[in-house]
Motif scaffolding. Structure first.
Motif, short mmCIF file in Angstrom:
data_model
loop_
_atom_site.label_atom_id
_atom_site.label_comp_id
_atom_site.label_asym_id
_atom_site.label_seq_id
_atom_site.Cartn_x
_atom_site.Cartn_y
_atom_site.Cartn_z
N ASN A 220 42.07 49.44 80.23
CA ASN A 220 43.39 49.19 79.31
C ASN A 220 42.93 47.69 78.53
OD1 ASN A 220 43.73 46.68 81.74
ND2 ASN A 220 43.60 48.72 82.69
N ARG A 221 43.84 47.14 78.06
CA ARG A 221 43.71 46.04 77.36
C ARG A 221 43.17 44.84 78.19
NH1 ARG A 221 47.54 44.10 73.10
NH2 ARG A 221 49.36 43.74 75.22
N ASP A 222 43.61 44.79 79.89
CA ASP A 222 43.15 43.42 79.64
C ASP A 222 41.95 44.10 81.26
OD1 ASP A 222 45.43 42.98 80.04
OD2 ASP A 222 47.10 43.06 82.37
N GLU A 223 41.52 45.39 81.49
CA GLU A 223 40.72 44.67 81.94
C GLU A 223 39.43 44.83 81.04
OE1 GLU A 223 37.49 47.45 84.71
OE2 GLU A 223 39.44 45.89 84.26
N LEU A 224 39.14 45.36 79.62
CA LEU A 224 38.79 45.52 78.90
C LEU A 224 38.02 43.72 78.42
CD1 LEU A 224 37.11 46.56 76.06
CD2 LEU A 224 39.15 46.02 74.49
N GLU A 225 39.20 42.57 78.30
CA GLU A 225 38.76 41.17 78.01
C GLU A 225 38.60 41.06 79.72
OE1 GLU A 225 43.33 40.20 77.85
OE2 GLU A 225 43.44 40.54 75.60
N ARG A 226 39.16 41.49 81.15
CA ARG A 226 38.17 40.57 81.97
C ARG A 226 36.85 41.13 81.97
NH1 ARG A 226 35.70 42.72 86.70
NH2 ARG A 226 36.48 45.19 86.21
N LEU A 227 36.33 42.06 81.34
CA LEU A 227 34.92 42.24 81.56
C LEU A 227 33.83 41.75 79.89
CD1 LEU A 227 34.95 46.61 82.07
CD2 LEU A 227 33.45 44.57 84.01
N GLY A 228 34.62 41.62 79.54
CA GLY A 228 34.71 40.82 78.08
C GLY A 228 33.40 41.54 77.38
N VAL A 229 33.79 42.54 77.54
CA VAL A 229 32.56 43.45 76.70
C VAL A 229 33.22 43.69 75.37
CG1 VAL A 229 32.70 46.44 76.34
CG2 VAL A 229 32.81 45.41 78.17
N ARG A 230 31.62 43.63 74.47
CA ARG A 230 31.68 43.91 73.31
C ARG A 230 30.46 44.76 72.67
NH1 ARG A 230 29.78 37.92 72.22
NH2 ARG A 230 31.29 36.54 73.21
N ILE A 231 30.55 45.94 71.13
CA ILE A 231 30.19 46.70 70.66
C ILE A 231 28.99 46.15 70.12
CG2 ILE A 231 29.80 48.24 68.90
CD1 ILE A 231 32.58 47.99 68.38
N ILE B 185 30.68 59.67 91.63
CA ILE B 185 32.18 59.89 91.16
C ILE B 185 31.63 59.25 89.01
CG2 ILE B 185 33.49 59.40 92.65
CD1 ILE B 185 33.87 57.01 91.86
N ILE B 186 33.24 59.12 89.01
CA ILE B 186 32.87 59.51 87.22
C ILE B 186 32.67 57.26 87.59
CG2 ILE B 186 34.83 59.00 84.98
CD1 ILE B 186 37.12 60.56 87.10
N PRO B 187 31.91 57.40 85.82
CA PRO B 187 31.04 56.71 86.13
C PRO B 187 32.26 55.63 85.14
CG PRO B 187 30.54 57.76 83.91
CD PRO B 187 31.75 58.99 85.29
N HIS B 188 32.09 54.01 85.89
CA HIS B 188 32.59 52.82 84.78
C HIS B 188 31.44 52.04 85.02
CE1 HIS B 188 32.43 51.86 90.10
NE2 HIS B 188 32.44 50.69 88.79
N VAL B 189 32.16 50.68 84.27
CA VAL B 189 31.45 50.04 84.21
C VAL B 189 31.65 48.69 84.70
CG1 VAL B 189 31.06 47.97 81.76
CG2 VAL B 189 30.88 50.21 81.03
N VAL B 190 30.62 47.82 84.92
CA VAL B 190 31.10 47.05 86.16
C VAL B 190 30.64 45.19 85.30
CG1 VAL B 190 29.29 45.97 88.52
CG2 VAL B 190 29.68 48.01 87.80
N ARG B 191 29.83 46.23 84.85
CA ARG B 191 29.67 44.03 84.35
C ARG B 191 28.98 44.12 82.74
NH1 ARG B 191 26.90 43.49 88.78
NH2 ARG B 191 24.74 44.05 88.44
N VAL B 192 29.10 43.31 82.21
CA VAL B 192 27.65 42.76 80.69
C VAL B 192 26.71 41.92 81.20
CG1 VAL B 192 27.61 42.07 78.25
CG2 VAL B 192 30.19 42.91 79.24
N GLN B 193 25.77 42.28 80.86
CA GLN B 193 24.88 41.50 81.12
C GLN B 193 24.22 40.96 79.71
OE1 GLN B 193 23.63 42.46 83.97
NE2 GLN B 193 21.61 43.39 83.40
#
Length: 683
Positions: free
Chosen positions: A360-371, A383-391
């Motif tokens: 969701n949008r909040d999760e995207l902002e919390r992680l601070g993920v960029r392309i 189980i289903i993979p998920h992004v833990v954190r950005v390096q």
């Protein structure tokens, strides 16, 4: 002048403590870190200028103190034992059998399920409400006194928020560094030319053993409570009561902990927790299942190594670092806009991973993920993979921020965020993506299980104008000649498709209820409603309050079900499916209701019962017209006190709630007036 300074200092302390609680306990901060720091600096300035108003409990002392020369070893009053680990559900069920055999009980027990945080075990002790000391687990018998560093930990308040604190309260929990803080910490290390920490746990353990508390504070260690050690002047009936009390005292506890009757229900909830791992900002390496009752824990005791009343259901953590090549939006069956990360393919736990939901949008902002970001991707327990954190320390400056769309990318329609929720939805009822995903779910194995109606076929039939609703699926049999004109749909394929559709007409009603795609209603809830009401029409007749009283349903699901069946769209769907001849269920045969001596009364049950199980007593109260509640308040009419009744009995007496016995409750079925524990009739 000095009086006004004193008042400002007291007000600043209250305000800072309130914001600390909002941030660490309630997870709903109202101000930014910068605004918080301004409040803290103002307090520090006033206390420095007016030392006569200083206090060891002031929040200004959360970060401070002089470096120490070394650590003292402290003996735990009650040992901090380890937890037995298992790695599959079969072993968890064996644990349940073992526990009930030891207690010589056949009926199911109440268990709590909670995340097992991958951090450092810690004990924090309060004396008369004031933080006294913190000790690491060590060897379980003795640990290191790290009080100087624990004062800097977020989530360990310097005083408990109560006017009547217990003499001693030892709180046990886990110290950890949040993934978001860890990403920033690594970036700062790289900026200073240092080798970044390998993982949050190692960084946490190192922070607790630093001799300078100011250095420890820079790592932003946090604390979540999950258990109790030695206490004086306070007693808890259940683990759920204990965690609730901690939050009232201003101490954050492990999130999403609930109690369930029986190991199967506990495991089912555990699966939900696993599926929600992506929403956590800390590392988890398993679940902990505990007996909820403190009395039963006392009966079960412990071996020399670990308590008998809990088990850790752990999984292997499989991680890899890869790059986000793109982020797209997927529109779901309820119109939910879900961001999806397209990854540079990487092998994790024997499979190639190329996509991961960002939820969701909040999760995207919390992680601070960029392309273009390098990210840690995890498959916990395969189980289903998920992004833990950005390096963040790997960023080059070429990464691109992703802008969440302000309109539906499929239909261009308006989107809104759920009130009080995190999901953004397309509100266009004619959105083609919603129709496609709704039909896919309707035909799926967990719903109507229609053989041959997969996503490719659904897309083809929608594109050709054959499918615009659920009922259209059952109208396909009348359009066989037109259907045979479609590509890749020969006579045999069409025959199999129509046979699968025809077979689905007789599916159990709970499957149809699941397939309707009502928000919050999954297969298990649909089965509960089907068992309780029998037919779809009977469910549609119920008020929101009546639905909410059904065990395992509750107000959120009840509201969703009620609104679906009252809405014109929902009524139209039901009428069309009725005309299609689907199975709407069979009426439930019930005995006459009889008298309702508890009509409008709220009842709380506490202690051990001899005539009822917990589920039976709730049903009994409901049958007599009453409402079974789990907590005592001024609105409680009766407290049924069984053996070893604890804090709820004390609270009932304090509030003047009528206390009755299990026998009194039993006799109410015949209209007998309740009798309080002194033997006096309420009448």
């Amino acid at each position: 002048m000095t009086e006004s300074v004193r008042k400002e200092i007291e007000e600043l302390r209250r305000e800072i403590e309130r914001h600390n609680r909002l941030y660490y306990v309630e997870a709903r901060p109202e101000i930014s870190d910068l605004e918080f720091d301004k409040l803290l600096k103002r307090l520090e300035k006033l206390e420095a200028e007016h030392p006569e108003y200083d206090s060891p409990d002031s929040p200004s002392h959360k970060v401070g103190g002089e470096p120490i020369e070394g650590f003292q070893t402290v003996e735990h009053i009650l040992p901090m034992l380890s937890i037995d680990n298992v790695y599959n559900t079969y072993a968890v069920r064996e644990f349940d059998v073992r526990v009930r055999k030891y207690l010589q009980r056949d009926e199911p027990l109440d268990y709590t399920v909670e995340y097992k945080i991958d951090g450092v075990a810690l004990s924090a002790t309060y004396e008369n409400g004031h933080f006294a000391r913190a000790v690491t687990r060590g060897d379980g018998r003795r640990g290191d006194d790290i009080t100087h560093n624990a004062r800097t930990i977020g989530g360990i308040p310097l005083r408990l928020q109560t006017d009547s604190p217990p003499a001693v309260l030892e709180i046990r929990g886990e110290a950890f560094i949040a993934n978001s803080d860890f990403a920033r910490l690594r970036a700062e290390q790289k900026g200073r030319g240092e080798t970044p920490f390998a993982n949050p746990r190692n960084a946490t353990a190192g922070a607790l053993k630093l001799l300078d508390p100011k250095e420890s504070a820079r790592r932003r260690v946090r604390f979540l409570a999950h258990g109790t050690g030695y206490t004086e002047g306070i007693w808890f009936e259940t683990h759920v009561d204990f965690l609730r009390t901690l939050r009232e005292l201003g101490v954050p506890a492990t999130p999403d902990v609930e109690a369930f009757r029986g190991i199967d229900a506990a495991l089912e909830h555990g699966q939900q927790l696993i599926e929600n791992l992506h929403a956590l900002d800390f590392e988890v390496d398993g679940l902990v299942i505990k007996a909820n009752s403190f009395d039963l824990r006392d009966e079960l005791g412990a071996t020399s190594k670990s308590p008998r009343w809990l088990i850790a259901y752990k999984w292997e953590k499989y991680e890899a670092v890869t790059q986000i090549e793109d982020i797209t939006i997927q529109v779901g069956k309820t119109g939910t806009l879900t961001p999806v990360a397209h990854l540079k393919p990487v092998e994790i736990a024997g499979t190639t991973v190329s996509r991961a939901s960002l939820h969701n949008r909040d999760e995207l902002e919390r992680l601070g993920v960029r392309i273009g970001d390098q990210v840690v991707v995890e498959k916990a327990g395969k189980i289903i993979p998920h992004v833990v954190r950005v390096q963040e320390d790997e960023r080059t400056g070429k990464e691109q921020e992703f802008e969440f769309p302000e309109r539906c990318p499929e239909c261009g329609g308006d989107v809104v965020q759920d009130e009080g929720g995190v999901y953004v939805r397309c509100i266009n009822p004619n959105c083609p993506a919603q129709l496609r995903e709704s039909l896919r779910f309707f035909a799926s194995r967990q719903a109507m299980d229609i053989e041959g109606l997969g996503i490719k076929r659904i897309e083809q039939l929608i594109g050709a104008g054959f499918l615009t609703s659920f009922a259209d699926v059952y109208r396909l049999k009348d359009k066989q000649e037109e259907l045979l004109e479609l590509e890749r749909l020969g006579e045999k394929s069409l025959e199999n498709l129509l046979a699968g559709i025809e077979e689905s007409r007789s599916r159990p009603m709970w499957r149809l209820l699941t397939a309707l795609n009502i928000r919050h209603v999954g297969a298990s809830n649909a089965q509960v409603l089907a068992d309780r009401f029998g037919t779809l029409d009977e469910i549609a007749k119920q008020s929101e309050e009546a639905l909410a009283e059904v065990h395992e349903i509750g107000p959120v699901i009840a509201k969703s079900v009620y609104e679906f069946f009252q809405a014109d769209v929902g009524k139209g769907i039901i009428d069309e499916l009725r005309e299609a001849g689907l199975n709407f269920g069979t009426p439930v045969e019930r005995q006459e209701d009889g008298p309702k001596p508890l009509e409008g009364k709220t009842i709380v049950v506490t202690g051990s019962l001899t005539k009822f199980t917990r589920d039976e007593v709730k049903e009994f109260i409901h049958r007599l017209g009453g409402k079974a509640s789990s907590s005592v308040s001024k609105k409680t009419d009766y407290l049924v006190a069984g053996e070893k009744a604890g804090s709820k009995l004390d609270k009932a007496k304090e509030l003047g709630v009528t206390v009755i016995s299990e026998q009194d409750l039993f006799e109410m079925a015949d209209g007998a007036p309740p009798v309080d524990e002194a033997g006096e009739s309420e009448a």
